[in-house]
Motif scaffolding. Structure first.
Motif, short mmCIF file in Angstrom:
data_model
loop_
_atom_site.label_atom_id
_atom_site.label_comp_id
_atom_site.label_asym_id
_atom_site.label_seq_id
_atom_site.Cartn_x
_atom_site.Cartn_y
_atom_site.Cartn_z
N MET A 1 30.30 -19.70 37.73
CA MET A 1 31.24 -20.03 36.65
C MET A 1 32.38 -20.91 37.18
N GLU A 2 32.94 -20.52 38.33
CA GLU A 2 34.02 -21.30 38.93
C GLU A 2 33.54 -22.68 39.33
N ARG A 3 32.28 -22.73 39.83
CA ARG A 3 31.70 -24.01 40.24
C ARG A 3 31.56 -24.94 39.03
N THR A 4 31.11 -24.39 37.91
CA THR A 4 30.96 -25.17 36.69
C THR A 4 32.30 -25.70 36.23
N LYS A 5 33.33 -24.86 36.31
CA LYS A 5 34.68 -25.26 35.89
C LYS A 5 35.19 -26.41 36.75
N GLU A 6 34.97 -26.30 38.07
CA GLU A 6 35.42 -27.36 38.98
C GLU A 6 34.67 -28.66 38.72
N ASN A 7 33.36 -28.55 38.43
CA ASN A 7 32.57 -29.74 38.14
C ASN A 7 33.08 -30.44 36.89
N LYS A 8 33.46 -29.67 35.87
CA LYS A 8 33.98 -30.25 34.63
C LYS A 8 35.31 -30.94 34.89
N LYS A 9 36.16 -30.29 35.67
CA LYS A 9 37.46 -30.89 36.01
C LYS A 9 37.28 -32.19 36.79
N GLU A 10 36.35 -32.17 37.75
CA GLU A 10 36.10 -33.37 38.55
C GLU A 10 35.58 -34.50 37.68
N ASN A 11 34.70 -34.16 36.74
CA ASN A 11 34.16 -35.17 35.83
C ASN A 11 35.27 -35.80 34.99
N ILE A 12 36.16 -34.96 34.47
CA ILE A 12 37.29 -35.48 33.67
C ILE A 12 38.16 -36.39 34.52
N LEU A 13 38.43 -35.98 35.76
CA LEU A 13 39.27 -36.80 36.65
C LEU A 13 38.59 -38.13 36.99
N ASN A 14 37.27 -38.09 37.22
CA ASN A 14 36.55 -39.33 37.52
C ASN A 14 36.64 -40.30 36.35
N VAL A 15 36.43 -39.78 35.15
CA VAL A 15 36.50 -40.61 33.94
C VAL A 15 37.92 -41.11 33.73
N ALA A 16 38.89 -40.22 33.89
CA ALA A 16 40.30 -40.59 33.69
C ALA A 16 40.74 -41.67 34.66
N GLU A 17 40.30 -41.57 35.91
CA GLU A 17 40.66 -42.58 36.90
C GLU A 17 40.16 -43.95 36.47
N GLU A 60 47.35 -37.25 42.36
CA GLU A 60 47.33 -36.32 43.49
C GLU A 60 46.05 -36.50 44.30
N ARG A 61 44.93 -36.61 43.60
CA ARG A 61 43.65 -36.76 44.29
C ARG A 61 43.59 -38.07 45.07
N LYS A 62 44.08 -39.15 44.46
CA LYS A 62 44.05 -40.46 45.13
C LYS A 62 44.96 -40.48 46.36
N ILE A 63 46.18 -40.02 46.18
CA ILE A 63 47.16 -40.10 47.27
C ILE A 63 46.78 -39.18 48.42
N ASP A 119 58.93 -37.96 40.70
CA ASP A 119 59.32 -37.17 41.87
C ASP A 119 58.09 -36.72 42.65
N PHE A 120 57.06 -36.31 41.92
CA PHE A 120 55.81 -35.87 42.54
C PHE A 120 55.16 -37.01 43.31
N VAL A 121 55.10 -38.19 42.67
CA VAL A 121 54.47 -39.35 43.31
C VAL A 121 55.25 -39.76 44.55
N VAL A 122 56.58 -39.85 44.43
CA VAL A 122 57.42 -40.25 45.56
C VAL A 122 57.22 -39.29 46.74
N GLU A 123 57.22 -38.00 46.47
CA GLU A 123 57.06 -37.01 47.53
C GLU A 123 55.75 -37.21 48.27
N ASN A 124 54.67 -37.45 47.53
CA ASN A 124 53.35 -37.58 48.15
C ASN A 124 53.16 -38.93 48.83
N VAL A 125 53.70 -39.99 48.24
CA VAL A 125 53.63 -41.30 48.89
C VAL A 125 54.41 -41.27 50.21
N LEU A 126 55.56 -40.63 50.21
CA LEU A 126 56.36 -40.51 51.43
C LEU A 126 55.62 -39.72 52.52
#
Length: 212
Positions: A1-17, A60-63, A119-126
Protein backbone atom coordinates in the motif's frame (compact mmCIF):
# COMPACT_ATOMS: atom_id res chain seq x y z
CA UNK A 1 0.00 0.00 0.00
CA UNK A 2 2.79 2.41 0.95
CA UNK A 3 4.67 1.46 -2.22
CA UNK A 4 1.62 2.25 -4.34
CA UNK A 5 1.21 5.61 -2.60
CA UNK A 6 4.85 6.51 -3.25
CA UNK A 7 4.55 5.48 -6.89
CA UNK A 8 1.51 7.75 -7.32
CA UNK A 9 3.32 10.66 -5.69
CA UNK A 10 6.38 10.12 -7.89
CA UNK A 11 4.20 10.01 -10.99
CA UNK A 12 2.53 13.30 -10.04
CA UNK A 13 5.93 14.89 -9.41
CA UNK A 14 7.30 13.64 -12.74
CA UNK A 15 4.31 15.06 -14.59
CA UNK A 16 4.40 18.31 -12.61
CA UNK A 17 8.09 18.81 -13.33
CA UNK A 18 7.43 18.51 -17.07
CA UNK A 19 4.42 20.83 -17.01
CA UNK A 20 6.03 23.50 -14.80
CA UNK A 21 9.00 23.40 -17.15
CA UNK A 22 6.83 23.80 -20.24
CA UNK A 23 4.21 26.27 -18.99
CA UNK A 24 5.80 27.93 -15.97
CA UNK A 25 4.23 28.18 -12.54
CA UNK A 26 1.63 30.82 -13.43
CA UNK A 27 0.59 29.01 -16.61
CA UNK A 28 -0.10 25.74 -14.80
CA UNK A 29 -3.40 24.94 -13.10
CA UNK A 30 -3.92 22.23 -10.50
CA UNK A 31 -6.77 20.88 -12.61
CA UNK A 32 -4.45 20.45 -15.58
CA UNK A 33 -1.79 18.88 -13.35
CA UNK A 34 -4.30 16.37 -12.01
CA UNK A 35 -5.60 15.57 -15.49
CA UNK A 36 -2.13 15.00 -16.95
CA UNK A 37 -1.10 12.85 -13.95
CA UNK A 38 -4.28 10.76 -14.24
CA UNK A 39 -5.51 11.57 -10.73
CA UNK A 40 -8.42 13.57 -9.35
CA UNK A 41 -8.15 16.89 -7.58
CA UNK A 42 -8.86 15.29 -4.22
CA UNK A 43 -5.82 13.01 -4.54
CA UNK A 44 -3.58 15.87 -5.67
CA UNK A 45 -4.64 17.96 -2.70
CA UNK A 46 -4.29 14.98 -0.35
CA UNK A 47 -0.65 14.45 -1.29
CA UNK A 48 0.47 18.06 -1.71
CA UNK A 49 -2.21 20.42 -0.41
CA UNK A 50 -2.01 22.95 -3.27
CA UNK A 51 -0.19 23.88 -6.47
CA UNK A 52 2.39 25.57 -4.26
CA UNK A 53 2.82 22.30 -2.41
CA UNK A 54 3.39 20.44 -5.67
CA UNK A 55 5.98 22.99 -6.76
CA UNK A 56 7.75 22.81 -3.41
CA UNK A 57 7.97 19.01 -3.66
CA UNK A 58 9.32 19.19 -7.21
CA UNK A 59 11.87 21.84 -6.23
CA UNK A 60 12.96 19.81 -3.22
CA UNK A 61 13.54 16.74 -5.37
CA UNK A 62 15.51 18.67 -7.99
CA UNK A 63 17.70 20.60 -5.57
CA UNK A 64 18.40 17.67 -3.27
CA UNK A 65 19.14 15.46 -6.27
CA UNK A 66 21.89 17.85 -7.27
CA UNK A 67 23.17 17.94 -3.69
CA UNK A 68 23.65 14.17 -3.67
CA UNK A 69 25.69 14.38 -6.88
CA UNK A 70 27.84 17.18 -5.43
CA UNK A 71 28.42 15.27 -2.19
CA UNK A 72 29.63 12.22 -4.13
CA UNK A 73 32.17 14.43 -5.93
CA UNK A 74 33.28 16.13 -2.69
CA UNK A 75 34.02 12.79 -1.01
CA UNK A 76 36.05 11.35 -3.89
CA UNK A 77 39.80 10.91 -3.46
CA UNK A 78 40.74 13.27 -6.28
CA UNK A 79 42.40 16.68 -6.35
CA UNK A 80 40.53 19.78 -5.21
CA UNK A 81 40.79 21.08 -8.78
CA UNK A 82 39.15 17.93 -10.18
CA UNK A 83 36.43 18.19 -7.55
CA UNK A 84 35.71 21.82 -8.39
CA UNK A 85 35.62 21.39 -12.16
CA UNK A 86 33.47 18.27 -11.86
CA UNK A 87 31.06 20.02 -9.48
CA UNK A 88 30.82 22.99 -11.85
CA UNK A 89 30.09 20.64 -14.75
CA UNK A 90 27.23 19.18 -12.72
CA UNK A 91 25.79 22.67 -12.29
CA UNK A 92 26.14 23.48 -15.99
CA UNK A 93 24.66 20.15 -17.10
CA UNK A 94 21.70 20.31 -14.74
CA UNK A 95 20.85 23.96 -15.35
CA UNK A 96 21.15 23.86 -19.13
CA UNK A 97 19.36 20.52 -19.42
CA UNK A 98 16.16 22.04 -18.02
CA UNK A 99 16.81 25.75 -17.93
CA UNK A 100 13.16 26.80 -17.90
CA UNK A 101 12.64 24.84 -14.71
CA UNK A 102 15.70 26.38 -13.07
CA UNK A 103 14.39 29.80 -14.01
CA UNK A 104 11.56 29.02 -11.57
CA UNK A 105 14.17 28.39 -8.87
CA UNK A 106 15.98 31.59 -9.78
CA UNK A 107 12.71 33.51 -9.63
CA UNK A 108 12.09 32.30 -6.09
CA UNK A 109 15.56 33.24 -4.86
CA UNK A 110 15.26 36.67 -6.53
CA UNK A 111 11.98 37.71 -4.91
CA UNK A 112 11.99 40.93 -2.91
CA UNK A 113 9.15 39.75 -0.69
CA UNK A 114 9.98 36.59 1.22
CA UNK A 115 7.55 33.69 1.21
CA UNK A 116 7.60 30.25 2.77
CA UNK A 117 8.50 28.79 -0.62
CA UNK A 118 11.27 31.30 -1.33
CA UNK A 119 12.76 30.69 2.13
CA UNK A 120 12.68 26.95 1.47
CA UNK A 121 14.37 27.33 -1.92
CA UNK A 122 17.04 29.71 -0.59
CA UNK A 123 17.86 27.37 2.30
CA UNK A 124 18.30 24.37 -0.01
CA UNK A 125 20.18 26.24 -2.74
CA UNK A 126 22.58 27.55 -0.09
CA UNK A 127 23.14 23.98 1.11
CA UNK A 128 24.26 23.05 -2.41
CA UNK A 129 26.44 26.15 -2.69
CA UNK A 130 27.95 25.22 0.66
CA UNK A 131 29.47 22.13 -0.95
CA UNK A 132 31.19 24.30 -3.56
CA UNK A 133 32.46 26.49 -0.72
CA UNK A 134 33.89 23.47 1.11
CA UNK A 135 35.68 22.26 -2.04
CA UNK A 136 37.29 25.66 -2.64
CA UNK A 137 38.23 26.03 1.03
CA UNK A 138 39.79 22.57 0.94
CA UNK A 139 41.90 23.64 -2.06
CA UNK A 140 43.03 26.79 -0.24
CA UNK A 141 43.99 24.77 2.82
CA UNK A 142 46.04 22.24 0.83
CA UNK A 143 47.69 25.10 -1.11
CA UNK A 144 46.46 24.01 -4.53
CA UNK A 145 44.28 27.13 -4.69
CA UNK A 146 45.18 30.73 -4.02
CA UNK A 147 43.65 32.45 -0.99
CA UNK A 148 40.78 33.98 -2.95
CA UNK A 149 37.46 35.46 -1.88
CA UNK A 150 35.52 32.20 -1.82
CA UNK A 151 32.02 33.66 -1.88
CA UNK A 152 32.76 36.02 -4.78
CA UNK A 153 34.37 33.16 -6.70
CA UNK A 154 31.20 31.12 -6.35
CA UNK A 155 29.08 34.13 -7.32
CA UNK A 156 31.14 34.54 -10.48
CA UNK A 157 30.84 30.87 -11.40
CA UNK A 158 27.10 30.59 -10.92
CA UNK A 159 26.34 34.14 -12.02
CA UNK A 160 27.69 33.37 -15.48
CA UNK A 161 25.24 30.52 -15.94
CA UNK A 162 22.25 32.32 -14.45
CA UNK A 163 22.80 35.46 -16.52
CA UNK A 164 22.92 33.56 -19.79
CA UNK A 165 19.90 31.38 -19.00
CA UNK A 166 17.78 34.23 -17.64
CA UNK A 167 18.42 36.66 -20.50
CA UNK A 168 18.25 34.41 -23.54
CA UNK A 169 17.41 37.08 -26.10
CA UNK A 170 20.30 39.30 -25.04
CA UNK A 171 22.66 36.34 -24.65
CA UNK A 172 21.70 34.96 -28.06
CA UNK A 173 22.77 38.22 -29.67
CA UNK A 174 25.85 38.56 -27.48
CA UNK A 175 27.09 35.01 -28.08
CA UNK A 176 25.79 34.79 -31.65
CA UNK A 177 23.89 31.62 -30.76
CA UNK A 178 20.22 30.69 -30.90
CA UNK A 179 19.71 29.81 -27.26
CA UNK A 180 16.07 28.93 -27.90
CA UNK A 181 17.30 25.90 -29.84
CA UNK A 182 17.83 22.93 -27.46
CA UNK A 183 20.50 21.44 -29.74
CA UNK A 184 22.48 24.69 -29.64
CA UNK A 185 22.18 24.71 -25.84
CA UNK A 186 23.55 21.19 -25.61
CA UNK A 187 26.23 21.13 -28.31
CA UNK A 188 27.48 24.72 -28.31
CA UNK A 189 26.52 26.67 -25.20
CA UNK A 190 27.19 24.01 -22.58
CA UNK A 191 30.77 23.24 -23.71
CA UNK A 192 31.46 26.95 -24.21
CA UNK A 193 30.47 27.79 -20.63
CA UNK A 194 32.55 24.92 -19.25
CA UNK A 195 35.65 25.83 -21.26
CA UNK A 196 35.36 29.54 -20.46
CA UNK A 197 34.97 29.02 -16.73
CA UNK A 198 37.71 26.39 -16.56
CA UNK A 199 40.17 28.76 -18.27
CA UNK A 200 39.19 31.59 -15.93
CA UNK A 201 39.44 29.48 -12.81
CA UNK A 202 42.83 28.14 -13.88
CA UNK A 203 44.17 31.67 -14.19
CA UNK A 204 42.45 33.05 -11.12
CA UNK A 205 42.40 30.18 -8.66
CA UNK A 206 45.15 27.64 -9.28
CA UNK A 207 48.59 28.08 -7.77
CA UNK A 208 51.29 28.01 -10.48
CA UNK A 209 52.77 24.69 -9.36
CA UNK A 210 49.39 23.03 -10.01
CA UNK A 211 49.72 23.90 -13.69
CA UNK A 212 53.10 22.20 -14.04
Amino acid sequence: MERTKENKKENILNVAERIFSELGYEGTSTRYLASEAGVNMAMLNYYFGSKNGVLKAVLERKIKGMRQMLLVVKEQEISSWQKLTTAFEIYVNRLTLNDSFYRIIHREISLVSRTELSDFVVENVLANIGILREIIEEGIQNKSFKAVDVEMTISSMLGTIYYILNSKFVSSELLNLDLLDPEVMEKQLRPRIKNYMKENLEAFLLNKEELV
